[in-house]
Design a protein around this motif. Structure first.
Motif, short mmCIF file in Angstrom:
data_model
loop_
_atom_site.label_atom_id
_atom_site.label_comp_id
_atom_site.label_asym_id
_atom_site.label_seq_id
_atom_site.Cartn_x
_atom_site.Cartn_y
_atom_site.Cartn_z
N THR A 198 -10.06 9.94 -0.37
CA THR A 198 -9.68 9.10 -1.51
C THR A 198 -8.36 8.40 -1.22
O THR A 198 -8.20 7.20 -1.50
N THR A 199 -7.42 9.14 -0.64
CA THR A 199 -6.12 8.55 -0.27
C THR A 199 -6.30 7.49 0.80
O THR A 199 -5.70 6.41 0.74
N VAL A 200 -7.14 7.79 1.80
CA VAL A 200 -7.41 6.82 2.88
C VAL A 200 -8.00 5.54 2.30
O VAL A 200 -7.59 4.43 2.65
N TYR A 201 -8.95 5.70 1.39
CA TYR A 201 -9.61 4.54 0.80
C TYR A 201 -8.65 3.72 -0.07
O TYR A 201 -8.65 2.48 -0.03
N ASP A 202 -7.82 4.42 -0.84
CA ASP A 202 -6.87 3.74 -1.73
C ASP A 202 -5.88 2.88 -0.96
O ASP A 202 -5.36 1.89 -1.49
N TYR A 203 -5.58 3.28 0.28
CA TYR A 203 -4.61 2.52 1.09
C TYR A 203 -5.30 1.89 2.30
O TYR A 203 -4.75 1.87 3.40
N SER A 204 -6.47 1.37 2.08
CA SER A 204 -7.21 0.67 3.12
C SER A 204 -7.43 -0.78 2.69
O SER A 204 -7.38 -1.10 1.49
N ILE A 205 -7.70 -1.65 3.65
CA ILE A 205 -7.94 -3.05 3.30
C ILE A 205 -9.24 -3.20 2.50
O ILE A 205 -9.40 -4.16 1.76
N PHE A 206 -10.15 -2.22 2.64
CA PHE A 206 -11.42 -2.31 1.93
C PHE A 206 -11.21 -2.19 0.42
O PHE A 206 -11.89 -2.86 -0.36
N LYS A 207 -10.29 -1.35 0.01
CA LYS A 207 -10.00 -1.18 -1.42
C LYS A 207 -9.02 -2.25 -1.90
O LYS A 207 -9.22 -2.86 -2.96
N LEU A 208 -7.98 -2.48 -1.13
CA LEU A 208 -6.92 -3.38 -1.58
C LEU A 208 -7.34 -4.84 -1.59
O LEU A 208 -6.71 -5.65 -2.28
N PRO A 215 -4.92 -11.21 -11.65
CA PRO A 215 -4.12 -12.30 -12.22
C PRO A 215 -2.63 -12.17 -11.94
O PRO A 215 -1.92 -13.15 -11.79
N SER A 216 -2.14 -10.93 -11.90
CA SER A 216 -0.73 -10.71 -11.61
C SER A 216 -0.59 -9.40 -10.84
O SER A 216 -1.38 -8.48 -11.01
N ILE A 217 0.42 -9.35 -9.99
CA ILE A 217 0.66 -8.18 -9.15
C ILE A 217 2.11 -7.75 -9.32
O ILE A 217 3.02 -8.57 -9.20
N GLY A 218 2.32 -6.48 -9.61
CA GLY A 218 3.67 -5.97 -9.77
C GLY A 218 4.42 -5.93 -8.46
O GLY A 218 3.82 -5.83 -7.38
N SER A 219 5.73 -6.01 -8.53
CA SER A 219 6.56 -6.00 -7.32
C SER A 219 6.40 -4.70 -6.54
O SER A 219 6.56 -4.66 -5.33
N GLY A 220 6.05 -3.61 -7.24
CA GLY A 220 5.87 -2.34 -6.56
C GLY A 220 4.59 -2.26 -5.77
O GLY A 220 4.46 -1.45 -4.84
N ASP A 221 3.59 -3.10 -6.12
CA ASP A 221 2.30 -3.09 -5.42
C ASP A 221 2.29 -4.02 -4.22
O ASP A 221 1.44 -3.87 -3.32
N LEU A 222 3.18 -5.00 -4.22
CA LEU A 222 3.16 -6.02 -3.18
C LEU A 222 3.40 -5.47 -1.77
O LEU A 222 2.72 -5.90 -0.82
N PRO A 223 4.35 -4.54 -1.55
CA PRO A 223 4.56 -4.02 -0.19
C PRO A 223 3.30 -3.44 0.43
O PRO A 223 3.00 -3.70 1.61
N ALA A 224 2.54 -2.66 -0.34
CA ALA A 224 1.31 -2.07 0.18
C ALA A 224 0.29 -3.16 0.49
O ALA A 224 -0.42 -3.09 1.52
N LEU A 225 0.21 -4.17 -0.37
CA LEU A 225 -0.73 -5.26 -0.14
C LEU A 225 -0.44 -6.02 1.14
O LEU A 225 -1.35 -6.58 1.76
N LEU A 226 0.81 -6.06 1.54
CA LEU A 226 1.20 -6.76 2.76
C LEU A 226 1.15 -5.86 3.98
O LEU A 226 0.69 -6.27 5.06
N LEU A 227 1.61 -4.63 3.84
CA LEU A 227 1.71 -3.73 4.99
C LEU A 227 0.36 -3.24 5.47
O LEU A 227 0.13 -3.12 6.69
N VAL A 228 -0.56 -2.94 4.55
CA VAL A 228 -1.85 -2.37 4.94
C VAL A 228 -2.63 -3.30 5.87
O VAL A 228 -3.10 -2.86 6.93
N PRO A 229 -2.81 -4.58 5.55
CA PRO A 229 -3.53 -5.44 6.50
C PRO A 229 -2.78 -5.64 7.81
O PRO A 229 -3.41 -5.74 8.87
N LEU A 230 -1.45 -5.69 7.76
CA LEU A 230 -0.68 -5.85 9.00
C LEU A 230 -0.86 -4.63 9.90
O LEU A 230 -1.06 -4.77 11.12
#
Length: 250
Positions: A198-208, A215-230
């Motif tokens: 579940t943790t692996v999936y939550d922090y994978s590009i497939f889930k994110l 419509p909007s993304i919190g500043s706390g969610d943005l780092p994960a959204l950028l780091l995971v695909p990189l």
């Protein structure tokens, strides 16, 4: 390295399968909005509303595009003997694979933005672009398009890894499609019994990737959204280089 990348980009521009894939995606992008436009007389989406509501559907275009392009653009070179010639040219295999990954990623990213751009343009011509609804981040459009390109590159890195493993167009396309379509169900199902997945999936590009259309993304969610695909690009790229270096190319 620069010349290798230029060579891959040149081959991409001349590749017939890439052009056909762009054409098919463009036709589907034109047809998809019309289904809603003519079937719903009471509700006419504006271009902005359509982009927000149906951005999530672009994920299927990305998966299909990466799988098809991986098979026809990279894996096909094994069957034609081009890959053997390139591998015996004296260039380091790591550099060769990296150049191919870059060229392949550029092609996949081009395919990934056809749907949002073409479909939104069509709906805007039919109903006007309109305004972003209340509560939608003002940076939604550039953010959504930017993340689409970034996540497509992540999927492309995984697709390139599959080409190094299977070295066959049919196997690469088939496995990639099954993998991309089923991985959510597999990880989600395993997560019910083993919390680690579940943790692996939550922090994978497939889930994110599903968060791209929010419509909007919190500043706390943005780092994960950028780091995971990189991190996915780096990890899949390094694995691809390792496999390609050890692969016996016939």
């Amino acid at each position: 390295m620069y010349n290798l990348i230029r060579s891959e980009l040149f081959k991409l521009r001349k590749d017939r399968s890439f052009r056909v894939l762009l054409l098919i995606t463009a036709v589907l992008s034109l047809a998809y909005p019309l289904l809603y436009y003519f079937d719903s007389e009471e509700r006419r989406y504006t271009g902005a509303e359509f982009l927000i509501k149906f951005m999530a559907s672009n994920g299927y275009m990305i998966k299909f595009g990466v799988a098809a392009l991986a098979g026809f653009f990279i894996a096909s070179e094994y069957a034609t003997g081009v890959m053997k010639t390139i591998a015996s040219s004296g260039n380091d295999r790591g550099r060769l694979f990296t150049a191919k990954l870059i060229g392949f990623s550029v092609g996949a990213m081009a395919v990934s933005i056809v749907f949002p751009i073409v479909s939104t343009t069509e709906v805007s011509l039919l109903s006007g672009f309109g305004h972003l609804p209340e509560g939608v981040d003002a940076f939604f459009i550039p953010r959504a398009l930017g993340l689409t390109l970034l996540y497509t590159a992540g999927y492309a890195a995984i697709g390139a890894l599959f080409t190094a493993i299977f070295t066959d167009s049919g196997k690469t396309i088939g496995f990639s499609m099954i993998f991309f379509l089923m991985i959510d169900l597999i990880l989600g199902g395993l997560g019910k019994y083993i919390p680690f997945f579940t943790t692996v999936y939550d922090y994978s590009i497939f889930k994110l990737m599903g968060d791209i259309s929010k419509p909007s993304i919190g500043s706390g969610d943005l780092p994960a959204l950028l780091l995971v695909p990189l991190l996915t690009i780096v990890a899949a790229g390094l694995l691809g280089i390792l496999v390609f270096r050890r692969k016996e190319i016939k």
